[in-house]
Design a protein around this motif. Structure first.
Motif, mmCIF file in Angstrom:
data_model
loop_
_atom_site.group_PDB
_atom_site.id
_atom_site.type_symbol
_atom_site.label_atom_id
_atom_site.label_comp_id
_atom_site.label_asym_id
_atom_site.label_seq_id
_atom_site.Cartn_x
_atom_site.Cartn_y
_atom_site.Cartn_z
ATOM 1 N N GLN A 216 -56.343 46.654 44.345
ATOM 2 C CA GLN A 216 -55.285 46.393 45.316
ATOM 3 C C GLN A 216 -54.474 45.189 44.862
ATOM 4 O O GLN A 216 -55.051 44.159 44.498
ATOM 5 N N HIS A 217 -53.156 45.338 44.884
ATOM 6 C CA HIS A 217 -52.280 44.205 44.600
ATOM 7 C C HIS A 217 -51.763 43.640 45.911
ATOM 8 O O HIS A 217 -51.567 44.365 46.887
ATOM 9 N N SER A 218 -51.505 42.366 45.948
ATOM 10 C CA SER A 218 -51.164 41.663 47.189
ATOM 11 C C SER A 218 -49.920 42.231 47.842
ATOM 12 O O SER A 218 -49.037 42.791 47.187
ATOM 13 N N ALA A 219 -49.858 42.009 49.151
ATOM 14 C CA ALA A 219 -48.744 42.532 49.952
ATOM 15 C C ALA A 219 -47.449 41.814 49.624
ATOM 16 O O ALA A 219 -47.443 40.673 49.188
ATOM 17 N N ASN A 220 -46.323 42.510 49.876
ATOM 18 C CA ASN A 220 -45.025 41.885 49.659
ATOM 19 C C ASN A 220 -44.650 41.012 50.840
ATOM 20 O O ASN A 220 -45.217 41.109 51.917
ATOM 21 N N GLY A 221 -43.659 40.168 50.593
ATOM 22 C CA GLY A 221 -43.135 39.366 51.700
ATOM 23 C C GLY A 221 -41.771 39.882 52.101
ATOM 24 O O GLY A 221 -41.415 41.010 51.846
ATOM 25 N N GLY A 222 -40.967 39.022 52.690
ATOM 26 C CA GLY A 222 -39.612 39.422 53.046
ATOM 27 C C GLY A 222 -39.556 40.071 54.406
ATOM 28 O O GLY A 222 -40.513 40.092 55.174
ATOM 29 N N GLY A 223 -38.387 40.637 54.688
ATOM 30 C CA GLY A 223 -38.168 41.208 55.996
ATOM 31 C C GLY A 223 -38.764 42.583 56.180
ATOM 32 O O GLY A 223 -38.874 43.066 57.304
ATOM 33 N N GLU A 224 -39.126 43.282 55.091
ATOM 34 C CA GLU A 224 -39.680 44.615 55.228
ATOM 35 C C GLU A 224 -41.081 44.547 55.814
ATOM 36 O O GLU A 224 -41.750 43.514 55.795
ATOM 37 N N ALA A 225 -41.535 45.703 56.338
ATOM 38 C CA ALA A 225 -42.931 45.799 56.752
ATOM 39 C C ALA A 225 -43.797 45.563 55.525
ATOM 40 O O ALA A 225 -43.469 46.037 54.436
ATOM 41 N N PRO A 226 -44.859 44.786 55.650
ATOM 42 C CA PRO A 226 -45.671 44.450 54.481
ATOM 43 C C PRO A 226 -46.272 45.704 53.831
ATOM 44 O O PRO A 226 -46.714 46.628 54.516
ATOM 45 N N THR A 227 -46.272 45.711 52.503
ATOM 46 C CA THR A 227 -46.869 46.806 51.741
ATOM 47 C C THR A 227 -47.771 46.222 50.667
ATOM 48 O O THR A 227 -47.712 45.033 50.364
ATOM 49 N N LYS A 228 -48.588 47.078 50.098
ATOM 50 C CA LYS A 228 -49.395 46.687 48.947
ATOM 51 C C LYS A 228 -49.494 47.872 47.997
ATOM 52 O O LYS A 228 -49.252 49.032 48.381
ATOM 53 N N THR A 229 -49.835 47.566 46.783
ATOM 54 C CA THR A 229 -49.968 48.602 45.761
ATOM 55 C C THR A 229 -51.446 48.896 45.529
ATOM 56 O O THR A 229 -52.251 47.982 45.345
ATOM 57 N N ILE A 230 -51.774 50.166 45.567
ATOM 58 C CA ILE A 230 -53.133 50.629 45.293
ATOM 59 C C ILE A 230 -53.118 51.364 43.955
ATOM 60 O O ILE A 230 -52.325 52.294 43.750
ATOM 61 N N ILE A 231 -53.968 50.945 43.032
ATOM 62 C CA ILE A 231 -54.064 51.597 41.723
ATOM 63 C C ILE A 231 -55.472 52.149 41.570
ATOM 64 O O ILE A 231 -56.459 51.407 41.702
ATOM 65 N N MET A 232 -55.550 53.450 41.307
ATOM 66 C CA MET A 232 -56.848 54.107 41.162
ATOM 67 C C MET A 232 -56.946 54.788 39.804
ATOM 68 O O MET A 232 -55.956 55.338 39.303
ATOM 69 N N VAL A 233 -58.139 54.764 39.233
ATOM 70 C CA VAL A 233 -58.451 55.546 38.038
ATOM 71 C C VAL A 233 -59.604 56.468 38.405
ATOM 72 O O VAL A 233 -60.646 56.004 38.894
ATOM 73 N N THR A 234 -59.405 57.765 38.197
ATOM 74 C CA THR A 234 -60.431 58.732 38.582
ATOM 75 C C THR A 234 -61.347 59.065 37.405
ATOM 76 O O THR A 234 -60.980 58.894 36.242
ATOM 77 N N HIS A 235 -62.533 59.545 37.741
ATOM 78 C CA HIS A 235 -63.348 60.220 36.741
ATOM 79 C C HIS A 235 -62.717 61.594 36.503
ATOM 80 O O HIS A 235 -61.721 61.957 37.142
ATOM 81 N N ALA A 236 -63.281 62.368 35.596
ATOM 82 C CA ALA A 236 -62.732 63.688 35.274
ATOM 83 C C ALA A 236 -62.612 64.540 36.534
ATOM 84 O O ALA A 236 -63.559 64.677 37.311
ATOM 85 N N THR A 237 -61.431 65.063 36.738
ATOM 86 C CA THR A 237 -61.166 65.938 37.873
ATOM 87 C C THR A 237 -60.056 66.898 37.458
ATOM 88 O O THR A 237 -59.590 66.867 36.326
ATOM 89 N N THR A 238 -59.627 67.742 38.380
ATOM 90 C CA THR A 238 -58.599 68.712 38.017
ATOM 91 C C THR A 238 -57.230 68.278 38.509
ATOM 92 O O THR A 238 -57.108 67.535 39.492
ATOM 93 N N GLU A 239 -56.218 68.772 37.816
ATOM 94 C CA GLU A 239 -54.830 68.530 38.223
ATOM 95 C C GLU A 239 -54.616 68.974 39.663
ATOM 96 O O GLU A 239 -53.981 68.287 40.462
ATOM 97 N N LEU A 240 -55.160 70.135 40.010
ATOM 98 C CA LEU A 240 -54.979 70.677 41.354
ATOM 99 C C LEU A 240 -55.575 69.744 42.403
ATOM 100 O O LEU A 240 -54.952 69.477 43.438
ATOM 101 N N SER A 241 -56.753 69.214 42.131
ATOM 102 C CA SER A 241 -57.393 68.312 43.095
ATOM 103 C C SER A 241 -56.570 67.049 43.310
ATOM 104 O O SER A 241 -56.377 66.590 44.442
ATOM 105 N N VAL A 242 -56.068 66.479 42.215
ATOM 106 C CA VAL A 242 -55.267 65.259 42.313
ATOM 107 C C VAL A 242 -53.989 65.519 43.093
ATOM 108 O O VAL A 242 -53.618 64.746 43.998
ATOM 109 N N ARG A 243 -53.300 66.602 42.769
ATOM 110 C CA ARG A 243 -52.046 66.904 43.457
ATOM 111 C C ARG A 243 -52.290 67.165 44.946
ATOM 112 O O ARG A 243 -51.495 66.747 45.804
ATOM 113 N N ASN A 244 -53.362 67.874 45.263
ATOM 114 C CA ASN A 244 -53.671 68.135 46.671
ATOM 115 C C ASN A 244 -53.982 66.843 47.416
ATOM 116 O O ASN A 244 -53.552 66.647 48.561
ATOM 117 N N ALA A 245 -54.738 65.955 46.786
ATOM 118 C CA ALA A 245 -55.090 64.687 47.433
ATOM 119 C C ALA A 245 -53.853 63.836 47.687
ATOM 120 O O ALA A 245 -53.672 63.278 48.775
#
Length: 437
Positions: A386-415
């Motif tokens: 997780q990367h820290s939330a933004n500031g400013g006037g917008e509603a706060p957000t954060k960036t989530i970065i995930m690395v998966t184990h072996a899975t299928t393209e279909l599973s990732v797209r569906n998720a």
């Protein structure tokens, strides 16, 4: 010594001019190594008055390359015009119909009409050589159709477009945006004024389709390639990849699966400590996995006048050394009539690791919702950051970065689709495949 081999060069751009110059400069050594001289007797280009830095006196000039191909003055047509149709295709077809060998650097023509042209060449016992059509000066075509005979190839992949590799390299090393790197590539002549063909992966797809036919003995099928370009790669992706131990490269990948042949071109994360990850700038690299030889990786200049002309000249030299009237090597590694129909594997059954970057609303329950969607699709995570939330006037957000184990393209797209429907994702999610050579 046998009579000189008479060639006609159609197209006198960067590659054509380099080829003419090299042949003129090295006439004596070429005659010794080939057993006969190589003589340029005819040329064709649109502008007769342009200074190409080499002597064209003594050669017959044709305004129409098709007429040159039909003339009785040449034994080999070297086609350097480019394009899948028009003068390039007509000239090659005319040459083969008249019994003239062909050397071409035209990947688009081969991707579109390679099987038909190979059949036409075989019918007359002619050579159709195209080393320069894939990976510039790297001798990957000769390796696949000659040196690896007897091997069963399971996968071929690589960096096949210097423009994209140059852009991604500069984005990483200098922290520049995609747009700034593209402008610089255009200024240096690495990218065209309209760069779409390169940056959206079409150029790589044409090259991959040709190598797929050679690797698996199937018909060329350029239209069945899954295609993504690099225009949506951001500095955030570049930095995240580095933090996780990866570099981003545009790869073309073809592999045999139980369900058919999988062909795909897309940005890919490769481990930083692999050889292919270290290939920078306009350099190309092609890897071949086979059962007898094992793994082969070839790296070298993928473009440029001299590098491409070197590959063209190698093809011409092979013809000079061949026995008249006998086709020694089938253009696509085996007779065109024995190529199997292309059977496409379903892309969404592709299995491997994935990088997923999401910008989400920073509120309680979001991480739990993400975990639930991943579990619903049987996706196991190797890491999550997780990367820290933004500031400013917008509603706060954060960036989530995930690395998966072996899975299928279909599973990732569906998720990912399910997460988008949950309403907490801001902007477009980024999904990049991970390839582990």
């Amino acid at each position: 010594m046998a009579d000189a081999l008479k060639i006609g060069v159609a197209g006198l751009g960067t590659v054509g001019a380099s080829l003419v110059r090299i042949i003129h400069e090295r006439q004596e050594s070429l005659a010794v190594s080939c057993g006969r001289a190589i003589e340029i007797t005819a040329v064709s280009a649109r502008n007769r008055d342009k200074d190409r830095g080499t002597d064209l006196s003594g050669t017959t000039w044709f305004d129409d390359p098709v007429e040159m191909a039909k003339s009785g003055d040449i034994e080999v047509l070297v086609e350097l015009i480019g394009g899948a149709d028009g003068a390039a295709r007509e000239a090659v077809e005319a040459a083969l119909a008249r019994g003239v060998h062909v050397v071409t650097a035209n990947k688009a023509l081969l991707a579109e009409s390679g099987v038909a042209l190979a059949a036409a060449a075989e019918e007359k016992g002619l050579l159709l050589n195209f080393e320069a059509a894939v990976a510039g000066g790297i001798p990957v075509i000769k390796a696949m159709r000659e040196s690896l005979t007897g091997n069963t190839i399971s996968r071929v992949y690589g960096i096949m477009n210097g423009t994209c590799n140059y852009i991604l390299t500069r984005m990483e090393k200098e922290g520049l945006s995609f747009e700034d790197c593209l402008q610089e590539a255009q200024r240096l002549g690495y990218a065209e004024a309209d760069p779409t063909f390169d940056i959206e992966g079409n150029d790589t797809a044409h090259k991959l389709a040709i190598m797929t036919a050679l690797a698996f003995g199937c018909e060329i099928s350029c239209d069945d390639i899954y295609l993504e370009g690099i225009s949506n790669i951001t500095q955030e992706d570049i930095r995240a990849a580095a933090e996780l131990g990866y570099r981003i490269k545009l790869l073309g990948v073809a592999q045999r699966t139980e369900g058919g042949i999988e062909q795909r071109v897309h940005p890919t994360m490769v481990p930083h400590d692999t050889v292919i990850a270290q290939v920078d700038g306009v350099t190309n690299a092609v890897a071949i996995e086979s059962d007898i030889l094992g793994d082969l990786l070839m790296v070298g200049p993928g473009a440029g006048g001299d590098a491409t002309a070197s590959a063209v000249l190698g093809d011409v030299a092979d013809i000079a050394k061949s026995r008249p009237g006998i086709q020694t090597v089938a253009a696509l590694g085996r007779p065109a009539k024995s190529l199997t129909p292309y059977k496409k594997a379903r892309m969404r059954s592709h299995e491997g690791g994935y990088f997923i970057r999401l910008r989400v609303v920073d509120r309680i329950g979001v991480i739990a919702a993400i975990a639930r969607r991943m579990a619903d699709n049987q996706i196991s995570l190797e890491s999550i950051v997780q990367h820290s939330a933004n500031g400013g006037g917008e509603a706060p957000t954060k960036t989530i970065i995930m690395v998966t184990h072996a899975t299928t393209e279909l599973s990732v797209r569906n998720a990912v689709s399910a997460m988008e429907s949950d309403g907490y994702i801001v902007g477009k999610p980024q999904v990049i495949r991970i390839e582990k050579p």
